[in-house]
Design an enzyme around this catalytic site. Structure first.
Site, mmCIF file in Angstrom:
data_model
loop_
_atom_site.group_PDB
_atom_site.id
_atom_site.type_symbol
_atom_site.label_atom_id
_atom_site.label_comp_id
_atom_site.label_asym_id
_atom_site.label_seq_id
_atom_site.Cartn_x
_atom_site.Cartn_y
_atom_site.Cartn_z
ATOM 1 N N LYS A 45 0.848 -1.196 0.000
ATOM 2 C CA LYS A 45 0.000 0.000 0.000
ATOM 3 C C LYS A 45 0.880 1.240 0.000
ATOM 4 O O LYS A 45 1.902 1.282 0.659
ATOM 5 C CB LYS A 45 -0.886 0.040 1.251
ATOM 6 C CG LYS A 45 -1.925 -1.037 1.332
ATOM 7 C CD LYS A 45 -2.751 -0.856 2.593
ATOM 8 C CE LYS A 45 -3.812 -1.914 2.736
ATOM 9 N NZ LYS A 45 -4.578 -1.744 3.984
ATOM 10 N N SER A 137 -8.477 8.098 10.079
ATOM 11 C CA SER A 137 -7.496 8.667 9.151
ATOM 12 C C SER A 137 -8.029 8.680 7.726
ATOM 13 O O SER A 137 -7.820 9.646 6.988
ATOM 14 C CB SER A 137 -6.185 7.875 9.211
ATOM 15 O OG SER A 137 -5.564 8.038 10.454
#
Length: 171
Positions: A45, A137
């Site tokens: 990622k 987040s």
């Protein structure tokens, strides 16, 4: 008799660090002698903030906590399984924050898996405070990407880092 230091391990991506994370860090610091706040690096990622920037922002954000607690709060990054990183850090527990039932379902599965991998490391769940319960987040990144004001959800250093990262991304 030697002094035993209890170490907690609080993992996350912290991309970016939020007031919710800081709430959990502050509360966990009251439970442990040493707290390792660890940024997990997943090479599959790509985060918004580079890992080194996350550590820099975390360091600034937790400075006030370090001053008002007796807990030795340290930062780390890791690329292995969380339970392996916790073991290497000498942790007796992995700390996880829970905002809602979906967090609980996911985190219980992870805790059970970690217990299978290392039964000596406990998982401790801390419920999110009412004022930070809705903060995530990913939601903050989405608000920022759409031009919204994120200053209510995270420390100034983190908000500035997000703004800078989005400006670079848009170039």
């Amino acid at each position: 008799m030697s002094e035993t230091r209890r170490t907690g391990f609080y993992p996350g991506s912290f991309d970016p660090v939020t007031y919710g994370h800081l709430d959990i860090i502050g509360r966990a610091a009251r439970l442990f002698d040493r707290l390792i706040v660890a940024v997990g690096v997943n090479h599959a990622k790509s985060g918004l903030l580079p890992v080194e920037k996350r550590l820099e922002v975390l360091d600034a954000a937790i400075a006030p906590l370090r001053e008002r607690t007796e807990c030795d709060i340290r930062l780390a990054k890791y690329t292995c399984l969380t339970v392996d990183a916790a073991r290497r850090a000498g942790a007796v527990a992995i700390i996880r924050g829970l905002r809602d039932g979906s967090d609980f379902d996911y985190e219980v599965r992870m805790a059970q898996t970690n217990t299978t991998l290392d039964p000596e490391i406990e998982t401790i769940f801390l419920a999110a405070s009412p004022t930070t319960r809705t903060i995530s987040s990913s939601l903050i990144r989405q608000i920022a990407e759409m031009g919204g004001d994120i200053r209510h959800f995270l420390p100034m250093e983190a908000a500035e880092a997000v703004r800078e990262a989005l400006a670079k991304k848009g170039e």
